[in-house]
Design a protein around this motif. Structure first.
Motif, PDB file in Angstrom:
ATOM      1  N   VAL A 104       3.477   4.644 -11.099  1.00 50.01           N
ATOM      2  CA  VAL A 104       3.025   4.200  -9.688  1.00 50.01           C
ATOM      3  C   VAL A 104       3.287   2.498  -9.703  1.00 50.01           C
ATOM      4  O   VAL A 104       3.285   2.180  -8.461  1.00 50.01           O
ATOM      5  N   ALA A 105       2.581   1.919 -10.629  1.00 48.99           N
ATOM      6  CA  ALA A 105       3.003   0.298 -10.964  1.00 48.99           C
ATOM      7  C   ALA A 105       3.676  -0.192 -10.309  1.00 48.99           C
ATOM      8  O   ALA A 105       3.579  -1.042  -9.142  1.00 48.99           O
ATOM      9  N   LYS A 106       4.993   0.297 -10.551  1.00 51.30           N
ATOM     10  CA  LYS A 106       6.274  -0.694 -10.284  1.00 51.30           C
ATOM     11  C   LYS A 106       6.716   0.027  -8.930  1.00 51.30           C
ATOM     12  O   LYS A 106       8.319  -0.271  -8.581  1.00 51.30           O
ATOM     13  N   GLN A 107       6.443   1.529  -8.098  1.00 52.51           N
ATOM     14  CA  GLN A 107       6.755   1.794  -6.963  1.00 52.51           C
ATOM     15  C   GLN A 107       8.012   2.382  -7.392  1.00 52.51           C
ATOM     16  O   GLN A 107       9.108   1.991  -6.536  1.00 52.51           O
ATOM     17  N   THR A 108       8.331   3.055  -8.772  1.00 52.79           N
ATOM     18  CA  THR A 108       9.661   3.677  -8.841  1.00 52.79           C
ATOM     19  C   THR A 108       9.712   4.838  -9.164  1.00 52.79           C
ATOM     20  O   THR A 108       8.765   5.444  -9.682  1.00 52.79           O
ATOM     21  N   ILE A 109      10.674   5.608  -8.562  1.00 53.23           N
ATOM     22  CA  ILE A 109      10.843   6.598  -9.353  1.00 53.23           C
ATOM     23  C   ILE A 109      11.984   6.861 -10.201  1.00 53.23           C
ATOM     24  O   ILE A 109      13.455   6.021 -10.061  1.00 53.23           O
ATOM     25  N   VAL A 141      12.437   7.821   0.928  1.00 54.45           N
ATOM     26  CA  VAL A 141      10.474   8.744   1.272  1.00 54.45           C
ATOM     27  C   VAL A 141      10.886   8.793   2.536  1.00 54.45           C
ATOM     28  O   VAL A 141      11.524   8.930   3.444  1.00 54.45           O
ATOM     29  N   LYS A 142       9.459   9.866   1.837  1.00 54.14           N
ATOM     30  CA  LYS A 142       9.210  11.145   3.284  1.00 54.14           C
ATOM     31  C   LYS A 142       7.664  10.404   3.382  1.00 54.14           C
ATOM     32  O   LYS A 142       7.159  11.517   2.237  1.00 54.14           O
ATOM     33  N   PRO A 143       7.385   9.515   4.126  1.00 50.70           N
ATOM     34  CA  PRO A 143       5.793   9.359   4.486  1.00 50.70           C
ATOM     35  C   PRO A 143       4.959  10.460   4.569  1.00 50.70           C
ATOM     36  O   PRO A 143       3.563  10.371   3.435  1.00 50.70           O
ATOM     37  N   ILE A 144       5.397  11.155   5.846  1.00 52.97           N
ATOM     38  CA  ILE A 144       4.234  12.503   6.321  1.00 52.97           C
ATOM     39  C   ILE A 144       5.347  13.102   6.027  1.00 52.97           C
ATOM     40  O   ILE A 144       5.064  14.012   5.440  1.00 52.97           O
ATOM     41  N   LEU A 145       5.750  13.479   7.164  1.00 51.61           N
ATOM     42  CA  LEU A 145       6.520  14.805   7.430  1.00 51.61           C
ATOM     43  C   LEU A 145       8.752  15.364   7.204  1.00 51.61           C
ATOM     44  O   LEU A 145       9.050  15.869   6.964  1.00 51.61           O
ATOM     45  N   SER A 152       0.648  -1.489  -0.248  1.00 53.03           N
ATOM     46  CA  SER A 152      -0.357  -0.005   0.028  1.00 53.03           C
ATOM     47  C   SER A 152       0.519   1.479  -0.055  1.00 53.03           C
ATOM     48  O   SER A 152       0.854   1.942   0.911  1.00 53.03           O
ATOM     49  N   PHE A 153       1.627   1.708  -0.978  1.00 52.89           N
ATOM     50  CA  PHE A 153       2.700   2.754  -0.877  1.00 52.89           C
ATOM     51  C   PHE A 153       1.680   3.907  -1.328  1.00 52.89           C
ATOM     52  O   PHE A 153       1.516   3.831  -2.384  1.00 52.89           O
ATOM     53  N   SER A 154       2.093   4.535  -0.395  1.00 56.57           N
ATOM     54  CA  SER A 154       1.439   6.358  -1.304  1.00 56.57           C
ATOM     55  C   SER A 154       1.800   7.593   0.202  1.00 56.57           C
ATOM     56  O   SER A 154       1.480   7.620   1.116  1.00 56.57           O
ATOM     57  N   PRO A 155       3.520   7.355  -0.577  1.00 54.60           N
ATOM     58  CA  PRO A 155       4.114   8.351   0.393  1.00 54.60           C
ATOM     59  C   PRO A 155       3.617   9.495   0.148  1.00 54.60           C
ATOM     60  O   PRO A 155       3.062  10.060  -0.643  1.00 54.60           O
ATOM     61  N   TYR A 156       4.357  10.430   1.013  1.00 54.74           N
ATOM     62  CA  TYR A 156       3.675  11.801   0.385  1.00 54.74           C
ATOM     63  C   TYR A 156       5.221  12.519  -0.563  1.00 54.74           C
ATOM     64  O   TYR A 156       4.046  13.452  -0.837  1.00 54.74           O
ATOM     65  N   ALA A 157       5.598  11.699  -0.366  1.00 57.66           N
ATOM     66  CA  ALA A 157       7.295  11.897  -1.393  1.00 57.66           C
ATOM     67  C   ALA A 157       8.500  11.696  -1.594  1.00 57.66           C
ATOM     68  O   ALA A 157       8.513  10.430  -0.765  1.00 57.66           O
TER      69      ALA A 157
END
Length: 117
Positions: free
Chosen positions: A74-79, A98-102, A28-33
């Motif tokens: 997004v599908a590969k969770q890759t930047i 990765v910045k999950p939130i702050l 469920s990868f959805s970080p802030y950044a």
């Protein structure tokens, strides 16, 4: 917990291009950044750029604006970090984060980029 694996570093001549990738392993990868940092020998780690995951927006350090581009799959969770017009000053170890939130909470192992003049 998020694990990050970077790839794509190497040796390139000045003026050349290189693309780095960073894949996140998490449910469920959805970080802030997600972002890229770099650290040159004898210098502190510095911000290169970031991708705001939910806003689909990017930010860059002044030193790389117009030369570097961050994109994502997004599908590969890759930047990706597309680096053009590379200069010797870009030589560094590049880290994905990765910045999950702050805060930047998760880091990759780093990949070396060396630009020869």
């Amino acid at each position: 917990q998020v694990q990050l694996v970077e790839s794509g570093g190497g040796l390139v001549q000045a003026g050349g291009s290189l693309t780095l990738s960073c894949t996140a392993s998490a449910r469920s990868f959805s970080p802030y950044a997600m972002g890229w940092f770099r650290q040159a020998p004898g210098r502190e780690r510095e911000f290169v750029g970031s991708f705001l995951w939910r806003d689909n927006n990017t930010h860059y350090a002044d030193s790389v604006k117009g030369r570097f581009t961050i994109s994502r799959n997004v599908a590969k969770q890759t930047i990706y970090l597309q680096m053009n017009s590379l200069q010797s000053e870009d030589t560094a170890v590049y880290y994905c984060a990765v910045k999950p939130i702050l805060q930047w909470a998760y880091w990759g192992q780093g990949t070396q980029v060396t630009v020869s003049s």
